[in-house]
Design an enzyme around this catalytic site. Structure first.
Site, PDB file in Angstrom:
ATOM      1  N   SER A  27      -4.615  -0.062  13.916  1.00  0.00           N
ATOM      2  CA  SER A  27      -5.375   1.183  14.144  1.00  0.00           C
ATOM      3  C   SER A  27      -5.774   1.250  15.613  1.00  0.00           C
ATOM      4  CB  SER A  27      -6.643   1.155  13.276  1.00  0.00           C
ATOM      5  OG  SER A  27      -7.536   2.171  13.667  1.00  0.00           O
TER       6      SER A  27
ATOM      7  N   ASP B  13      -1.585  -6.535  -5.466  1.00  0.00           N
ATOM      8  CA  ASP B  13      -2.892  -6.520  -4.801  1.00  0.00           C
ATOM      9  C   ASP B  13      -2.771  -7.505  -3.650  1.00  0.00           C
ATOM     10  OD1 ASP B  13      -5.457  -7.214  -3.907  1.00  0.00           O
ATOM     11  OD2 ASP B  13      -6.347  -6.730  -5.847  1.00  0.00           O
ATOM     12  N   VAL B  14      -2.856  -7.005  -2.413  1.00  0.00           N
ATOM     13  CA  VAL B  14      -2.532  -7.848  -1.260  1.00  0.00           C
ATOM     14  C   VAL B  14      -3.494  -9.021  -1.076  1.00  0.00           C
ATOM     15  CG1 VAL B  14      -1.299  -6.046   0.018  1.00  0.00           C
ATOM     16  CG2 VAL B  14      -3.777  -6.345   0.382  1.00  0.00           C
TER      17      VAL B  14
ATOM     18  N   GLY C  23       0.829  -1.212   0.000  1.00  0.00           N
ATOM     19  CA  GLY C  23       0.000   0.000   0.000  1.00  0.00           C
ATOM     20  C   GLY C  23       0.856   1.251   0.000  1.00  0.00           C
ATOM     21  N   ALA C  24       1.993   1.196  -0.701  1.00  0.00           N
ATOM     22  CA  ALA C  24       3.012   2.253  -0.568  1.00  0.00           C
ATOM     23  C   ALA C  24       2.850   3.394  -1.567  1.00  0.00           C
ATOM     24  CB  ALA C  24       4.408   1.643  -0.678  1.00  0.00           C
TER      25      ALA C  24
ATOM     26  N   TYR D  66     -14.111  -2.923  10.059  1.00  0.00           N
ATOM     27  CA  TYR D  66     -12.784  -2.303  10.117  1.00  0.00           C
ATOM     28  C   TYR D  66     -12.110  -2.592  11.466  1.00  0.00           C
ATOM     29  CZ  TYR D  66      -9.131   1.284   9.840  1.00  0.00           C
ATOM     30  OH  TYR D  66      -7.925   1.946   9.820  1.00  0.00           O
ATOM     31  N   ALA D  67     -12.867  -2.362  12.551  1.00  0.00           N
ATOM     32  CA  ALA D  67     -12.305  -2.594  13.885  1.00  0.00           C
ATOM     33  C   ALA D  67     -11.980  -4.075  14.077  1.00  0.00           C
ATOM     34  CB  ALA D  67     -13.273  -2.100  14.950  1.00  0.00           C
TER      35      ALA D  67
ATOM     36  N   LYS E 260      -8.784  -4.804  12.209  1.00  0.00           N
ATOM     37  CA  LYS E 260      -7.575  -4.214  12.797  1.00  0.00           C
ATOM     38  C   LYS E 260      -7.216  -4.883  14.132  1.00  0.00           C
ATOM     39  CE  LYS E 260      -6.506  -1.312   9.536  1.00  0.00           C
ATOM     40  NZ  LYS E 260      -5.259  -1.447   8.779  1.00  0.00           N
TER      41      LYS E 260
HETATM   42  N1  NAD Z   1      -5.708   7.556   8.019  1.00  0.00           N
HETATM   43  C1  NAD Z   1      -6.011   7.158   9.241  1.00  0.00           C
HETATM   44  O1  NAD Z   1      -6.575   7.920  10.039  1.00  0.00           O
HETATM   45  C2  NAD Z   1      -5.658   5.761   9.678  1.00  0.00           C
HETATM   46  C3  NAD Z   1      -5.795   5.449  11.036  1.00  0.00           C
HETATM   47  C4  NAD Z   1      -5.462   4.173  11.458  1.00  0.00           C
HETATM   48  C5  NAD Z   1      -5.006   3.230  10.556  1.00  0.00           C
HETATM   49  N2  NAD Z   1      -4.897   3.563   9.247  1.00  0.00           N
HETATM   50  C6  NAD Z   1      -4.418   2.528   8.335  1.00  0.00           C
HETATM   51  O2  NAD Z   1      -3.328   3.021   7.600  1.00  0.00           O
HETATM   52  C7  NAD Z   1      -3.197   2.264   6.400  1.00  0.00           C
HETATM   53  C8  NAD Z   1      -2.957   3.213   5.242  1.00  0.00           C
HETATM   54  O3  NAD Z   1      -4.115   4.017   5.047  1.00  0.00           O
HETATM   55  P1  NAD Z   1      -4.028   5.568   4.709  1.00  0.00           P
HETATM   56  O4  NAD Z   1      -4.694   6.298   5.798  1.00  0.00           O
HETATM   57  O5  NAD Z   1      -2.659   5.914   4.325  1.00  0.00           O
HETATM   58  O6  NAD Z   1      -5.044   5.686   3.473  1.00  0.00           O
HETATM   59  P2  NAD Z   1      -4.791   5.471   1.919  1.00  0.00           P
HETATM   60  O7  NAD Z   1      -6.135   5.229   1.338  1.00  0.00           O
HETATM   61  O8  NAD Z   1      -3.970   6.580   1.375  1.00  0.00           O
HETATM   62  O9  NAD Z   1      -3.909   4.147   1.845  1.00  0.00           O
HETATM   63  C9  NAD Z   1      -4.435   2.865   1.727  1.00  0.00           C
HETATM   64  C10 NAD Z   1      -3.726   2.210   0.556  1.00  0.00           C
HETATM   65  O10 NAD Z   1      -4.082   0.828   0.495  1.00  0.00           O
HETATM   66  C11 NAD Z   1      -4.246   0.513  -0.868  1.00  0.00           C
HETATM   67  N3  NAD Z   1      -5.045  -0.696  -1.030  1.00  0.00           N
HETATM   68  C12 NAD Z   1      -6.363  -0.884  -0.789  1.00  0.00           C
HETATM   69  N4  NAD Z   1      -6.710  -2.143  -1.132  1.00  0.00           N
HETATM   70  C13 NAD Z   1      -5.580  -2.755  -1.579  1.00  0.00           C
HETATM   71  C14 NAD Z   1      -5.282  -4.045  -2.081  1.00  0.00           C
HETATM   72  N5  NAD Z   1      -6.236  -4.984  -2.206  1.00  0.00           N
HETATM   73  N6  NAD Z   1      -4.007  -4.331  -2.434  1.00  0.00           N
HETATM   74  C15 NAD Z   1      -3.037  -3.400  -2.340  1.00  0.00           C
HETATM   75  N7  NAD Z   1      -3.256  -2.151  -1.902  1.00  0.00           N
HETATM   76  C16 NAD Z   1      -4.518  -1.839  -1.520  1.00  0.00           C
HETATM   77  C17 NAD Z   1      -4.902   1.756  -1.470  1.00  0.00           C
HETATM   78  O11 NAD Z   1      -4.784   1.773  -2.880  1.00  0.00           O
HETATM   79  C18 NAD Z   1      -4.123   2.854  -0.790  1.00  0.00           C
HETATM   80  O12 NAD Z   1      -2.948   3.161  -1.532  1.00  0.00           O
HETATM   81  C19 NAD Z   1      -4.478   1.441   6.270  1.00  0.00           C
HETATM   82  O13 NAD Z   1      -4.205   0.107   6.647  1.00  0.00           O
HETATM   83  C20 NAD Z   1      -5.408   2.095   7.277  1.00  0.00           C
HETATM   84  O14 NAD Z   1      -6.372   1.217   7.784  1.00  0.00           O
HETATM   85  C21 NAD Z   1      -5.205   4.809   8.781  1.00  0.00           C
END
Ligand code: NAD
Length: 275
Positions: free
Chosen positions: A154, A67-68, A17-18, A165-166, A169
């Site tokens: 999270s 795709d994970v 997801g980078a 989601y919860a 996580k």
């Molecule tokens: N933003 C917040 O407040 C927050 C809080 C707690 C945890 N998180 C976690 O942080 C992580 C990153 O999220 P973010 O906030 O940077 O949002 P984001 O949407 O920018 O990043 C999520 C990424 O995951 C990718 N993704 C989704 N499904 C995928 C798949 N099947 N295969 C590969 N990639 C996939 C998306 O394309 C995206 O690039 C997530 O796991 C999210 O649950 C975010």
């Protein structure tokens, strides 16, 4: 971004997801700290843009599509990390979704989810982490590499407010603990980070869907401001706040930590979910 002190010099890191948000920030910080980074993402264009930013600086990064949810792609990504970077010492899993895009009326209520919608969130967030972690672990164990893994969980792992989601996580955190137990004897450490409210596309979508199905941006901003005002530190998190925690959990500075969850959350878990 804080000044880098090359704490990850020579490490070979695969990040899921980078291409955006927290995952992209972690890729850039890892590279600034001296790691070679395999940027993985579904979007080749966005993933390559992150690599270009890193390579245009003083870092080293390569791209691989992932795709994970696809087991074969997870296997291929770890194999590519070994081939392109010479091995895998570090895994960070950041790929994730906040909710199924079509769950209604409440995207986060358990009872409003169909089987497919509930399963989608579990597939990406939990099973996707499992696939990458299992493949990385097999490679690290086979090569006697004392590696590290950091899973992006999270605050929702400890707060029953996010439906699937919860659940996902909390599962990610428990997966880190199970793997810490299994892999500790091999010198492999596995930890989680549990961010709070970090301003990314994922949080902005959540804010929009929370306030109004029509997506009123002013209401969404007010929702975000209210979340920030209720935190002990009175601000939303940045992607760099989370990247700092991931660097720490990957570096030798955390050599005696495994099975832990660290919360870069402005105090949210401490004040609302028992620490
Ligand atoms: N933003 C917040 O407040 C927050 C809080 C707690 C945890 N998180 C976690 O942080 C992580 C990153 O999220 P973010 O906030 O940077 O949002 P984001 O949407 O920018 O990043 C999520 C990424 O995951 C990718 N993704 C989704 N499904 C995928 C798949 N099947 N295969 C590969 N990639 C996939 C998306 O394309 C995206 O690039 C997530 O796991 C999210 O649950 C975010």
């Amino acid at each position: 971004m804080p000044a880098a002190s090359r704490r990850l010099e020579g490490r070979r890191a695969l990040i899921t997801g980078a291409a955006t948000g927290i995952g992209a920030a972690i890729a850039e910080r890892f590279a600034a700290e001296g790691a070679k980074v395999l940027v993985t993402a579904r979007s080749e264009e966005a993933g390559r843009a992150v690599c270009a930013r890193i390579n245009d600086g003083s870092g080293q990064a390569a791209f691989f599509p992932l795709d994970v949810c696809e087991e074969a792609q997870g296997q291929a990504a770890v194999a590519a990390c070994v081939e392109m970077l010479g091995g895998i010492d570090a895994l960070v899993t950041s790929a994730g979704v906040g909710a199924h895009p079509e769950q209604a009326p409440s995207p986060r209520a358990v009872c409003d989810a169909t089987l497919e919608q509930f399963g989608h969130v579990l597939d990406v967030n939990l099973t996707g982490t499992f696939i990458a972690a299992r493949e990385a672990a097999r490679s690290m164990v086979a090569t006697g590499t004392a590696g590290t893994m950091v899973f992006v969980s999270s605050v929702a792992a400890k707060r029953p407010t996010g439906g699937a989601y919860a659940v996902s996580k909390a599962g990610v955190w428990m997966l880190a603990r199970c793997l810490a137990e299994e892999l500790g004897p091999h010198g492999i450490r596995v930890n989680a980070v549990g961010p709070g409210f970090v301003r990314t596309r994922l949080l902005e979508e959540r804010a929009l869907r929370s306030v109004d199905p029509e997506g009123d941006h002013d209401l969404a901003e007010a929702w975000l401001a209210a979340r920030a005002a209720a935190l002990p530190l009175r601000r939303l998190g940045t992607t760099d706040d989370v990247a700092s925690a991931a660097v720490f959990l990957t570096s030798a500075e955390s050599a005696y930590l495994t099975g832990s969850i660290l919360h870069p959350d402005g105090g949210l878990v401490s004040s609302t979910a028992g620490g």
